[in-house]
Design a protein around this motif. Structure first.
Motif, PDB file in Angstrom:
ATOM      1  N   ALA A  66      33.947  -7.169 -15.456  1.00 20.02           N
ATOM      2  CA  ALA A  66      32.741  -6.640 -15.472  1.00 20.02           C
ATOM      3  C   ALA A  66      32.245  -7.008 -18.107  1.00 20.02           C
ATOM      4  O   ALA A  66      31.764  -7.894 -17.911  1.00 20.02           O
ATOM      5  N   GLN A  67      34.079  -7.264 -17.854  1.00 17.77           N
ATOM      6  CA  GLN A  67      33.569  -8.084 -19.087  1.00 17.77           C
ATOM      7  C   GLN A  67      33.593  -9.129 -19.251  1.00 17.77           C
ATOM      8  O   GLN A  67      33.364  -9.742 -20.657  1.00 17.77           O
ATOM      9  N   MET A  68      34.558 -10.004 -18.350  1.00 14.20           N
ATOM     10  CA  MET A  68      34.247 -11.330 -18.370  1.00 14.20           C
ATOM     11  C   MET A  68      32.688 -11.645 -18.378  1.00 14.20           C
ATOM     12  O   MET A  68      32.546 -12.679 -18.636  1.00 14.20           O
ATOM     13  N   LYS A  69      32.166 -10.984 -17.384  1.00 13.06           N
ATOM     14  CA  LYS A  69      30.684 -11.200 -16.907  1.00 13.06           C
ATOM     15  C   LYS A  69      29.638 -11.060 -18.224  1.00 13.06           C
ATOM     16  O   LYS A  69      29.658 -11.511 -18.177  1.00 13.06           O
ATOM     17  N   LYS A  70      30.009  -9.432 -18.774  1.00 11.46           N
ATOM     18  CA  LYS A  70      29.362  -9.498 -20.133  1.00 11.46           C
ATOM     19  C   LYS A  70      29.608 -10.929 -21.638  1.00 11.46           C
ATOM     20  O   LYS A  70      29.140 -11.389 -22.134  1.00 11.46           O
ATOM     21  N   ASP A  71      31.147 -11.065 -21.911  1.00 11.24           N
ATOM     22  CA  ASP A  71      31.441 -11.978 -22.421  1.00 11.24           C
ATOM     23  C   ASP A  71      30.884 -13.586 -22.529  1.00 11.24           C
ATOM     24  O   ASP A  71      30.543 -14.508 -23.271  1.00 11.24           O
ATOM     25  N   ASP A  72      30.927 -13.891 -21.076  1.00 16.21           N
ATOM     26  CA  ASP A  72      30.260 -15.448 -20.482  1.00 16.21           C
ATOM     27  C   ASP A  72      28.865 -15.160 -21.679  1.00 16.21           C
ATOM     28  O   ASP A  72      28.478 -16.379 -21.374  1.00 16.21           O
ATOM     29  N   ALA A  73      28.251 -14.430 -20.971  1.00 16.85           N
ATOM     30  CA  ALA A  73      26.640 -14.200 -21.499  1.00 16.85           C
ATOM     31  C   ALA A  73      26.610 -14.526 -22.622  1.00 16.85           C
ATOM     32  O   ALA A  73      25.884 -15.079 -23.518  1.00 16.85           O
ATOM     33  N   VAL A  74      27.687 -14.129 -23.822  1.00 20.40           N
ATOM     34  CA  VAL A  74      27.759 -13.823 -25.214  1.00 20.40           C
ATOM     35  C   VAL A  74      28.377 -14.985 -25.263  1.00 20.40           C
ATOM     36  O   VAL A  74      27.642 -16.001 -26.488  1.00 20.40           O
ATOM     37  N   LEU A  75      28.859 -15.741 -25.195  1.00 18.20           N
ATOM     38  CA  LEU A  75      29.939 -17.261 -24.975  1.00 18.20           C
ATOM     39  C   LEU A  75      28.510 -18.506 -24.839  1.00 18.20           C
ATOM     40  O   LEU A  75      28.589 -19.319 -26.142  1.00 18.20           O
ATOM     41  N   GLN A  76      28.092 -18.437 -23.896  1.00 20.33           N
ATOM     42  CA  GLN A  76      27.028 -18.853 -23.489  1.00 20.33           C
ATOM     43  C   GLN A  76      25.598 -19.222 -24.479  1.00 20.33           C
ATOM     44  O   GLN A  76      25.389 -20.112 -24.804  1.00 20.33           O
ATOM     45  N   ASP A  77      25.222 -17.929 -25.451  1.00 25.15           N
ATOM     46  CA  ASP A  77      24.157 -17.967 -25.916  1.00 25.15           C
ATOM     47  C   ASP A  77      25.411 -18.609 -27.752  1.00 25.15           C
ATOM     48  O   ASP A  77      24.190 -18.969 -27.822  1.00 25.15           O
TER      49      ASP A  77
END
Length: 347
Positions: A216-227
């Motif tokens: 779940a944290q990886m999915k959240k971080d992935d969105a943050v890093l893409q942005d």
């Protein structure tokens, strides 16, 4: 094993102008050992042309040694048991000679005294009784493997013709230490225990990354890093593990392999731009063995993607950085991180 003499403990690096094969041959065919008053048995040889001649020492030692005290003799060293098992071999570890300290003799019968018998260019074989060379702890005998090895320790020394000063010896230390670390890592990589260790580490990492909260944290971080990459006009690539990277300046050297020590300049920031660490603070690159868990997983993977000489940006999700624990007051829990890195060296 604890040797009572500093040279025997610390002299772990060297190469020489004479191979140990030649010195061993001299040992086997050079007649009986002579003996000092202190009990050291020795054979000393000097090279004459392509041959070796035995050199005898007077009962009071080498009278010229006083002129060498305080200097360092460059040489190659090896320790073996009486049954020829190698305990220490400096030649196999590095390709350069090591400075052997020539000191005022505080205790007779030790390796320091053996070195005092050698003149530049000499080679020698010295035989010590285990009980005289080892300092066992109170109530404990010398290690059994030494007893089984014939109850003697043989010290082989092959010297060069050069004496150097203490300053020159100190200037050699960084290179000697670097070579010693590389040799230790090479031996470690070749051991069966290392393969088991690495496999266990991979399994533990995979298990951790598969945990529901980490996914779940990886999915959240992935969105943050893409942005973050989009807002900062970064042209990044994504690894299967979830690290984003952009090479700013391609290098021309090789990529590092697991176990090699790398030197990296870096600047680490939160995505807010706040700097939490930098190699500039130390005034030099950070050195670490890659793929050994000495740094965060994102670095172990990210630096291995780069050629020597490369500069790059690494965007690392928090589970591959400091995770839920964070790092002190500077890095909060679950913080994705940005690093600008430069791979300046591979040993």
């Amino acid at each position: 094993m604890r040797f009572s003499s500093r040279p025997a403990r610390q002299l772990v690096l060297a190469a020489s102008l004479l191979s140990f094969a030649s010195l061993t041959a001299c040992n086997k065919g050079g007649g009986e050992f002579a003996k000092t008053k202190s009990g050291i048995e020795y054979k000393i040889f000097k090279k004459v042309g392509n041959d070796y001649e035995r050199r005898e020492i007077g009962p009071d030692g080498d009278p010229t040694y006083k002129d060498r005290v305080g200097k360092f003799l460059l040489g190659n060293m090896q320790y073996r048991t009486g049954k020829d098992s190698v305990l220490q071999n400096t030649r196999r570890d590095v390709g350069m000679a090591v400075p052997l300290p020539l000191k005022e003799l505080q205790q007779k019968g030790m390796p320091d005294e053996a070195l005092s018998l050698l003149q530049p260019g000499d080679s020698g074989v010295f035989r010590f009784q285990v009980d005289s060379l080892i300092k066992p702890k109170a109530g404990q005998p010398a290690p059994p493997y030494l007893k089984r090895g014939g109850n003697v320790v043989l010290m082989f020394v092959a010297t060069t013709n050069k004496l150097i000063t203490e300053k020159e010896a100190q200037e050699m230390q960084p290179e000697l230490q670097k070579r010693a670390m590389a040799a230790q890592m090479k031996q470690r990589l070749a051991s069966p225990e290392y393969a088991k260790q690495m496999q266990a580490q991979k399994e533990a990492q995979a298990k951790m990354m598969a945990a529901p909260e980490v996914v779940a944290q990886m999915k959240k971080d992935d969105a943050v890093l893409q942005d973050y990459a989009k807002k900062n006009n970064l042209t990044v690539q994504k690894t299967p593990s979830g690290i984003y990277y952009q090479v700013l300046k391609p290098g021309e050297g090789p990529k590092p392999n697991a176990g090699q020590t790398v030197s990296v300049n870096y600047n680490g920031t939160l995505l807010s731009g706040k700097v939490f660490d930098s190699s500039d603070k130390a005034g030099k690159p950070i050195d670490f063995p890659i793929g050994q868990g000495a740094v965060i997983p994102g670095w172990d993977e990210g630096i291995a993607l780069l050629n020597k000489g490369s500069r790059a940006i690494l965007l690392i999700p928090s589970p591959l950085a400091y995770g839920t624990r964070g790092a002190g007051a500077d890095i909060p829990a679950n913080s994705p991180l940005r690093f600008e890195v430069e791979l300046v060296g591979i040993q």
